[in-house]
Design a protein around this motif. Structure first.
Motif, PDB file in Angstrom:
ATOM      1  N   GLY A  36       0.840  -1.193   0.000  1.00 55.20           N
ATOM      2  CA  GLY A  36       0.000   0.000   0.000  1.00 55.20           C
ATOM      3  C   GLY A  36       0.871   1.238   0.000  1.00 55.20           C
ATOM      4  O   GLY A  36       2.099   1.172  -0.182  1.00 55.20           O
ATOM      5  N   GLN A  37       0.259   2.388   0.211  1.00 59.01           N
ATOM      6  CA  GLN A  37       1.025   3.633   0.256  1.00 59.01           C
ATOM      7  C   GLN A  37       2.037   3.606   1.389  1.00 59.01           C
ATOM      8  O   GLN A  37       3.117   4.183   1.280  1.00 59.01           O
ATOM      9  N   VAL A  38       1.679   2.925   2.485  1.00 61.59           N
ATOM     10  CA  VAL A  38       2.627   2.695   3.587  1.00 61.59           C
ATOM     11  C   VAL A  38       3.050   1.237   3.518  1.00 61.59           C
ATOM     12  O   VAL A  38       2.258   0.329   3.797  1.00 61.59           O
ATOM     13  N   HIS A  39       4.290   0.987   3.115  1.00 56.90           N
ATOM     14  CA  HIS A  39       4.766  -0.391   2.994  1.00 56.90           C
ATOM     15  C   HIS A  39       5.129  -0.942   4.366  1.00 56.90           C
ATOM     16  O   HIS A  39       5.852  -0.307   5.137  1.00 56.90           O
ATOM     17  N   ILE A  40       4.617  -2.126   4.658  1.00 51.29           N
ATOM     18  CA  ILE A  40       4.920  -2.811   5.913  1.00 51.29           C
ATOM     19  C   ILE A  40       5.635  -4.108   5.566  1.00 51.29           C
ATOM     20  O   ILE A  40       5.117  -4.897   4.771  1.00 51.29           O
ATOM     21  N   PRO A  41       6.816  -4.362   6.107  1.00 54.77           N
ATOM     22  CA  PRO A  41       7.547  -5.595   5.779  1.00 54.77           C
ATOM     23  C   PRO A  41       6.705  -6.843   6.035  1.00 54.77           C
ATOM     24  O   PRO A  41       5.896  -6.888   6.969  1.00 54.77           O
ATOM     25  N   PHE A  42       6.907  -7.850   5.180  1.00 59.48           N
ATOM     26  CA  PHE A  42       6.133  -9.086   5.259  1.00 59.48           C
ATOM     27  C   PHE A  42       6.244  -9.726   6.645  1.00 59.48           C
ATOM     28  O   PHE A  42       5.253 -10.198   7.208  1.00 59.48           O
ATOM     29  N   GLY A  43       7.447  -9.729   7.204  1.00 59.40           N
ATOM     30  CA  GLY A  43       7.654 -10.333   8.521  1.00 59.40           C
ATOM     31  C   GLY A  43       6.875  -9.616   9.607  1.00 59.40           C
ATOM     32  O   GLY A  43       6.304 -10.259  10.505  1.00 59.40           O
TER      33      GLY A  43
END
Length: 355
Positions: A36-43
């Motif tokens: 999304g616009q704010v990327h959050i790491p998969f982990g």
């Protein structure tokens, strides 16, 4: 029954593939909430979800910003659940409709449900009918339109005798054309440019309106429908064989057709009310599953539910990442993906509807 005994190209690997699909859905869901616009790491996303689902027994929130948790649970998780449920519902209704009307081109909208829902939503948006129902105005208008259209189709197809598959299709075409014409008439006379734009966007289908408040009704309708049809595989198989074979087996297909059409219309109407018209999912996914798993609905229905969910999750992912900072209507994505797949299946030698 010979053609229904085919196990597709997967053969004895059916259950391992089902487990693989469940795993892919879980991984895809985590990836979906990460982008999304704010990327959050998969982990981080994995830890947040595990911590929430296991009540803190698994996963750690150490070093994770609270804003990331809020983004996942308040914005992205409802959207993923919507994609899951709508993928399941559209694929299920597509498989049921194709067996009910014995037509490989059937989809959840074949009896004019989408046209009726569009008419209801158009009236709610442009005339202001939906203002009486606050945030659920458009959804209520769309569902009411779908319900009235379905009832009209069933009534029309029952005139002059029992409802056959041909009469159901023709009735759906006629009622759908009438609703589309009336929708165009409302749009033509409406002096509301913003409302017309909203109608156009709604008709393309979108998961953007998803929220936790809307999930309970959608989940109840779709999941109860899935449970019901999972136990109807014998009747659905008989429908593929035709009315004459059903008579010899002592099954009155006319009654079952009406029941299945009403339930499919209820499920489809609810999905269209919340997410608009999303095309090709209910048409292409059942055909893919027949090629992979065969035409026996005992194997077909569970596989259709899972592949439909996976397809919709990835269609939603593509709608968000194809153009930077643009959320494309998901109906565009499903049509772009579904059209080439369906063309391939038409020209592919050896594929036949029902086996």
């Amino acid at each position: 029954m010979q053609r229904l005994e085919s196990r597709g190209i997967t053969g004895c690997f059916y259950y391992p593939i089902i487990l693989l699909l469940l795993f892919l859905i879980a991984v895809s869901a985590v990836y979906s909430v990460s982008i999304g616009q704010v990327h959050i790491p998969f982990g981080q996303s994995m830890n947040i979800l595990l911590h929430a689902l296991t009540n803190g027994k698994l996963g750690s929130l150490h070093g994770i910003q609270e804003s990331n948790s809020n983004i996942i649970f308040q914005i992205r998780m409802p959207r993923v659940i919507f994609a899951l449920l709508i993928g399941m519902g559209l694929s299920l209704c597509g498989a049921v409709m194709q067996a009910t009307v014995q037509n490989p081109l059937a989809d959840p909208y074949i009896i004019g449900i989408s046209s009726g829902a569009s008419l209801g939503a158009t009236i709610a948006i442009l005339i202001g009918f939906g203002s009486f129902f606050a945030n659920f105005g458009v959804a209520f208008g769309a569902f009411a339109g779908a319900a009235v259209t379905s009832a009209a189709v069933l009534l029309l197809s029952s005139i002059g005798g029992r409802a056959t598959s041909v009469k159901l299709i023709l009735s759906g075409v006629v009622i759908g054309a009438f609703c589309s014409s009336f929708s165009d008439l409302v749009i033509y006379f409406a002096n509301n440019a913003e409302g017309v734009q909203q109608v156009a966007f709604w008709s393309m289908g979108s998961l953007a309106p998803s929220s936790w408040e809307k999930i309970p009704i959608l989940a109840a309708v779709v999941l109860l429908g899935c449970v019901f049809f999972l136990f109807q595989h014998r009747v659905l198989n008989t429908m593929l064989l035709g009315d004459e074979s059903a008579v010899t087996l002592g099954i009155n297909l006319s009654i079952f057709r009406k029941i299945y059409m009403v339930l499919a219309a209820l499920i489809t109407g609810t999905m269209v009310a919340y997410a608009g018209t999303i095309g090709f999912v209910g048409l292409i996914v059942p055909h893919i599953c027949r090629g992979l798993f065969g035409a026996d609905h005992k194997r077909l229905i569970p596989a259709t539910l899972l592949i439909g969910s996976l397809f919709m999750i990835w269609a939603d992912i593509l709608s968000r990442i194809l153009i930077h900072n643009v959320d494309l209507p998901i109906g565009i994505i499903t049509s772009v993906i579904g059209s080439p797949l369906f063309i391939y299946m038409i020209v592919k030698k050896g594929y036949k509807f029902g086996g």
